[in-house]
Write a protein that holds these residues in place. Structure first.
Motif, PDB file in Angstrom:
ATOM      1  N   GLU A 134       1.738 -51.742 -44.758  1.00  0.00           N
ATOM      2  CA  GLU A 134       2.088 -52.092 -43.375  1.00  0.00           C
ATOM      3  C   GLU A 134       2.178 -50.866 -42.473  1.00  0.00           C
ATOM      4  N   ALA A 135       1.858 -49.680 -42.990  1.00  0.00           N
ATOM      5  CA  ALA A 135       2.029 -48.445 -42.213  1.00  0.00           C
ATOM      6  C   ALA A 135       1.254 -48.495 -40.901  1.00  0.00           C
ATOM      7  N   GLY A 136       0.023 -48.962 -40.939  1.00  0.00           N
ATOM      8  CA  GLY A 136      -0.800 -49.002 -39.731  1.00  0.00           C
ATOM      9  C   GLY A 136      -0.208 -49.911 -38.669  1.00  0.00           C
ATOM     10  N   ASN A 137       0.234 -51.105 -39.090  1.00  0.00           N
ATOM     11  CA  ASN A 137       0.830 -52.040 -38.132  1.00  0.00           C
ATOM     12  C   ASN A 137       2.082 -51.451 -37.503  1.00  0.00           C
ATOM     13  N   ILE A 138       2.871 -50.761 -38.323  1.00  0.00           N
ATOM     14  CA  ILE A 138       4.123 -50.192 -37.807  1.00  0.00           C
ATOM     15  C   ILE A 138       3.835 -49.040 -36.850  1.00  0.00           C
ATOM     16  N   LEU A 139       2.875 -48.189 -37.201  1.00  0.00           N
ATOM     17  CA  LEU A 139       2.511 -47.104 -36.284  1.00  0.00           C
ATOM     18  C   LEU A 139       2.023 -47.666 -34.948  1.00  0.00           C
ATOM     19  N   ASN A 140       1.218 -48.701 -35.007  1.00  0.00           N
ATOM     20  CA  ASN A 140       0.748 -49.320 -33.763  1.00  0.00           C
ATOM     21  C   ASN A 140       1.911 -49.872 -32.943  1.00  0.00           C
ATOM     22  N   SER A 141       2.886 -50.469 -33.628  1.00  0.00           N
ATOM     23  CA  SER A 141       4.032 -51.038 -32.902  1.00  0.00           C
ATOM     24  C   SER A 141       4.870 -49.951 -32.249  1.00  0.00           C
ATOM     25  N   LEU A 142       4.797 -48.729 -32.805  1.00  0.00           N
ATOM     26  CA  LEU A 142       5.542 -47.597 -32.250  1.00  0.00           C
ATOM     27  C   LEU A 142       4.726 -46.833 -31.209  1.00  0.00           C
ATOM     28  N   GLY A 143       3.472 -47.229 -31.031  1.00  0.00           N
ATOM     29  CA  GLY A 143       2.615 -46.531 -30.084  1.00  0.00           C
ATOM     30  C   GLY A 143       2.110 -45.200 -30.599  1.00  0.00           C
ATOM     31  N   CYS A 144       2.101 -45.020 -31.920  1.00  0.00           N
ATOM     32  CA  CYS A 144       1.641 -43.757 -32.525  1.00  0.00           C
ATOM     33  C   CYS A 144       0.190 -43.908 -32.978  1.00  0.00           C
ATOM     34  N   LYS A 145      -0.660 -42.961 -32.562  1.00  0.00           N
ATOM     35  CA  LYS A 145      -2.097 -43.074 -32.823  1.00  0.00           C
ATOM     36  C   LYS A 145      -2.656 -41.899 -33.620  1.00  0.00           C
ATOM     37  N   ARG A 146      -1.853 -40.827 -33.786  1.00  0.00           N
ATOM     38  CA  ARG A 146      -2.375 -39.640 -34.456  1.00  0.00           C
ATOM     39  C   ARG A 146      -1.362 -39.108 -35.472  1.00  0.00           C
ATOM     40  N   PRO A 147      -1.266 -39.775 -36.630  1.00  0.00           N
ATOM     41  CA  PRO A 147      -0.301 -39.324 -37.630  1.00  0.00           C
ATOM     42  C   PRO A 147      -0.871 -38.253 -38.557  1.00  0.00           C
ATOM     43  N   LEU A 148       0.012 -37.458 -39.107  1.00  0.00           N
ATOM     44  CA  LEU A 148      -0.320 -36.545 -40.198  1.00  0.00           C
ATOM     45  C   LEU A 148       0.327 -37.097 -41.456  1.00  0.00           C
ATOM     46  N   ILE A 149      -0.477 -37.272 -42.509  1.00  0.00           N
ATOM     47  CA  ILE A 149       0.068 -37.697 -43.797  1.00  0.00           C
ATOM     48  C   ILE A 149       0.598 -36.466 -44.527  1.00  0.00           C
ATOM     49  N   VAL A 150       1.869 -36.493 -44.894  1.00  0.00           N
ATOM     50  CA  VAL A 150       2.491 -35.401 -45.650  1.00  0.00           C
ATOM     51  C   VAL A 150       2.757 -35.913 -47.060  1.00  0.00           C
ATOM     52  N   THR A 151       2.207 -35.201 -48.056  1.00  0.00           N
ATOM     53  CA  THR A 151       2.273 -35.703 -49.423  1.00  0.00           C
ATOM     54  C   THR A 151       2.097 -34.533 -50.395  1.00  0.00           C
ATOM     55  N   ASP A 152       1.783 -34.841 -51.655  1.00  0.00           N
ATOM     56  CA  ASP A 152       1.491 -33.781 -52.626  1.00  0.00           C
ATOM     57  C   ASP A 152       0.192 -34.108 -53.363  1.00  0.00           C
ATOM     58  N   LYS A 153      -0.251 -33.163 -54.143  1.00  0.00           N
ATOM     59  CA  LYS A 153      -1.555 -33.309 -54.823  1.00  0.00           C
ATOM     60  C   LYS A 153      -1.567 -34.505 -55.773  1.00  0.00           C
ATOM     61  N   MET A 154      -0.431 -34.793 -56.428  1.00  0.00           N
ATOM     62  CA  MET A 154      -0.393 -35.901 -57.383  1.00  0.00           C
ATOM     63  C   MET A 154      -0.626 -37.238 -56.689  1.00  0.00           C
ATOM     64  N   MET A 155      -0.065 -37.408 -55.503  1.00  0.00           N
ATOM     65  CA  MET A 155      -0.264 -38.658 -54.771  1.00  0.00           C
ATOM     66  C   MET A 155      -1.742 -38.844 -54.399  1.00  0.00           C
ATOM     67  N   VAL A 156      -2.429 -37.725 -54.133  1.00  0.00           N
ATOM     68  CA  VAL A 156      -3.862 -37.780 -53.842  1.00  0.00           C
ATOM     69  C   VAL A 156      -4.619 -38.170 -55.101  1.00  0.00           C
ATOM     70  N   GLU A 157      -4.273 -37.516 -56.227  1.00  0.00           N
ATOM     71  CA  GLU A 157      -4.968 -37.785 -57.491  1.00  0.00           C
ATOM     72  C   GLU A 157      -4.779 -39.229 -57.953  1.00  0.00           C
ATOM     73  N   LEU A 158      -3.585 -39.774 -57.738  1.00  0.00           N
ATOM     74  CA  LEU A 158      -3.307 -41.144 -58.172  1.00  0.00           C
ATOM     75  C   LEU A 158      -3.963 -42.193 -57.268  1.00  0.00           C
ATOM     76  N   GLY A 159      -4.524 -41.750 -56.153  1.00  0.00           N
ATOM     77  CA  GLY A 159      -5.209 -42.666 -55.255  1.00  0.00           C
ATOM     78  C   GLY A 159      -4.319 -43.304 -54.204  1.00  0.00           C
ATOM     79  N   TYR A 160      -3.027 -42.981 -54.203  1.00  0.00           N
ATOM     80  CA  TYR A 160      -2.118 -43.589 -53.232  1.00  0.00           C
ATOM     81  C   TYR A 160      -2.468 -43.175 -51.799  1.00  0.00           C
ATOM     82  N   VAL A 161      -2.824 -41.911 -51.634  1.00  0.00           N
ATOM     83  CA  VAL A 161      -3.124 -41.420 -50.287  1.00  0.00           C
ATOM     84  C   VAL A 161      -4.425 -42.035 -49.773  1.00  0.00           C
ATOM     85  N   GLY A 162      -5.409 -42.172 -50.664  1.00  0.00           N
ATOM     86  CA  GLY A 162      -6.661 -42.802 -50.263  1.00  0.00           C
ATOM     87  C   GLY A 162      -6.458 -44.234 -49.795  1.00  0.00           C
TER      88      GLY A 162
END
Length: 385
Positions: A20-48
């Motif tokens: 639901e992250a996209g819907n919530i960002l839209n409801s807040l009027g936010c259009k340019r987010p930065l994803i802050v995470t770690d390498k493991m979250m990328v490897e596990l596919g969560y960030v993708g």
């Protein structure tokens, strides 16, 4: 006397909440987010998957994935620089407590400048940083719904406590499905961390009727499911209850404060790089044993909420059962002592005075039912060994 309760503006809880992250960002009027995470979250596919869901909501997102466990001043600086140079209007933090804590610091420093030391307690940071959408992937820290972040000053080995409304995420997306891949060690450490949050919030001198209700509910969810989640990580019911329990425990301690376990835990983490949840787990039985005489009724309530004592048990019996349970959990979940973790004994014992000083300086021990002197903290550290 009234109590001020600080919460995320939006709590999205349950299976699929992270999508639901996209819907919530839209409801807040936010259009340019930065994803802050770690390498493991990328490897596990969560960030993708997160990026894909954001793109489906017409929100492109860049990634900063260089956060580290137990974040430091230097580890967050690259993210701060990226925010200052990138014209971002929000942050989506996904991961365990460390990426979310890093995101909180980046959101404040990226907007207001300065250095992290400028924002440490006793300063209270009420200025709003960039909006944060927090997506936890562990059932532990509760950072998604706390007004706290912990950043280590590596020049002094001090874990700086930074507090204030400015560090509270705007939204928390609590999706237990993201914890199904957690290994047993992480499950144990984060789970006992959450249980510690609930217990300390309940016995804290800053507790209120509201925080009590959250803490008791958290203990009822966490204690009966901790072993199941450790031994069978694919048990969805146990994972769901652990995840909600961790969030409720976060709400409880964010509004009631933590106490002696956390005060003594931070120096162990800073000096010996013991993960935060694990150092809390090491300390919880010993500190509880020290503290019970000053609040036997409150600790007995904890035992009953955890399901290890009955309503018919006296407070004294309930507390004996509580201590048996805390030591049994650590044994079954293979929580090491400082010696078993591999900490150098000579350095540890020579460092006790400074660790006690830093523990007291954090302010957390002052919330404990039994407030220790520096000498008593040294004795507890020694017993812990």
């Amino acid at each position: 006397m009234s109590t001020q309760i600080i919460l995320p503006r939006i709590l999205q809880v349950g299976e699929g909440a992270s999508q639901e992250a996209g819907n919530i960002l839209n409801s807040l009027g936010c259009k340019r987010p930065l994803i802050v995470t770690d390498k493991m979250m990328v490897e596990l596919g969560y960030v993708g998957r997160l990026q894909a869901s954001l793109e489906a909501a017409s929100i492109p997102a860049d990634i900063f994935d260089n956060t580290v466990p137990e974040p430091t001043v230097s580890s967050i600086q690259e993210g701060v620089d990226k925010v200052r140079d990138g014209n971002y209007d929000s942050i989506v933090a996904i991961g365990g407590g460390s990426p979310i804590d890093s995101a909180k610091a980046i959101a404040i420093l990226g907007k207001y400048g300065g250095v992290m030391q400028d924002y440490k307690f006793p300063r209270v940071v009420n200025e709003p940083g960039l909006p944060i959408i927090a997506i936890p992937t562990t059932a532990g820290t509760g950072s998604e719904c706390t007004k706290v972040t912990i950043i280590t000053d590596e020049t002094t080995d001090e874990k700086m406590l930074c507090v204030g409304i400015g560090f509270m995420p705007t939204a928390a997306l609590v999706d237990y499905e993201l914890t199904l891949s957690l290994p047993p060690r992480t499950t144990a450490d984060t789970g006992i961390d959450a249980l510690t949050h609930a217990m300390e919030a309940y016995v804290s001198k800053k507790a209120s009727l509201y925080s009590d209700s959250q803490a008791i509910a958290a203990m009822k969810l966490l204690a009966p499911n901790l072993r199941t989640a450790f031994h069978n990580g694919s048990d969805r019911k146990a994972r769901e209850k652990m995840m909600l329990g961790a969030t409720l425990a976060g709400i409880a301690f964010s509004n009631a404060s933590v106490a002696l376990v956390h005060g003594m835990s931070r120096p162990i983490g800073a000096f010996y790089h013991v993960p935060h949840g694990l150092s809390n787990a090491m300390l919880l039985p010993t500190v509880t044993e020290y503290s019970i005489p000053a609040a036997p009724e409150r600790y007995a309530d904890c035992a009953r909420a955890m399901g290890v004592a009955g309503a018919e048990d006296s407070d004294d019996l309930a507390n004996r059962k509580l201590m048996d349970e805390l030591y049994a959990i650590n044994q079954e979940l293979q929580v090491p002592t400082p010696a078993e973790f591999g900490i150098d004994p000579e350095h540890f014992f020579n460092n006790l005075g400074l660790m006690a000083e830093q523990a007291l300086a954090s302010g957390s021990p002052g919330n404990n039912p039994r407030v220790p002197s520096a000498d008593e903290i040294i004795q507890i550290y020694s017993k812990l060994w």
